[in-house]
Motif scaffolding. Structure first.
Motif, PDB file in Angstrom:
ATOM      1  N   PHE A 165       0.739  -1.201  -0.081  1.00 44.88           N
ATOM      2  CA  PHE A 165      -0.038   0.087   0.003  1.00 44.88           C
ATOM      3  C   PHE A 165       0.681   1.335  -0.228  1.00 44.88           C
ATOM      4  N   ASP A 203       1.476   2.449  -3.651  1.00 42.81           N
ATOM      5  CA  ASP A 203       0.349   2.808  -4.450  1.00 42.81           C
ATOM      6  C   ASP A 203       0.449   4.164  -4.630  1.00 42.81           C
ATOM      7  N   SER A 241      -1.909   5.968  -5.781  1.00 46.77           N
ATOM      8  CA  SER A 241      -3.327   7.015  -5.642  1.00 46.77           C
ATOM      9  C   SER A 241      -3.422   7.246  -4.078  1.00 46.77           C
ATOM     10  N   LYS A 242      -2.536   7.001  -3.347  1.00 40.07           N
ATOM     11  CA  LYS A 242      -2.413   7.163  -1.722  1.00 40.07           C
ATOM     12  C   LYS A 242      -1.742   8.683  -1.753  1.00 40.07           C
ATOM     13  N   ARG A 288       1.857   7.325   2.165  1.00 36.05           N
ATOM     14  CA  ARG A 288       2.723   6.393   1.476  1.00 36.05           C
ATOM     15  C   ARG A 288       4.055   6.624   2.201  1.00 36.05           C
TER      16      ARG A 288
END
Length: 62
Positions: free
Chosen positions: A24, A27, A29-30, A35
């Motif tokens: 995660f 990722d 999109s975070k 992040r």
């Protein structure tokens, strides 16, 4: 419960948490701050697992 078995279970738990945070954390999109925190937690888990594996190797099961 044997203390060595407890250390093995703890090591497995840190491996799972570290993998989760790494996946995660990569990722896109975070938000960047989230992040960064996830990647730092994954790094901390790597060092904890390294220490626990060293402890297991110095104190073998049985």
């Amino acid at each position: 419960m044997n203390s060595s078995l407890l250390v093995l279970i703890t090591t497995a738990l840190f491996i799972i948490i570290g993998c989760f945070c790494l996946v995660f954390g990569m990722d896109k999109s975070k938000p960047p701050k989230t992040r960064r925190h996830l990647l730092y937690i994954a790094l901390i888990c790597v060092f904890l697992v390294w220490g626990l594996i060293t402890f297991i190797m110095l104190n073998p099961l049985g």
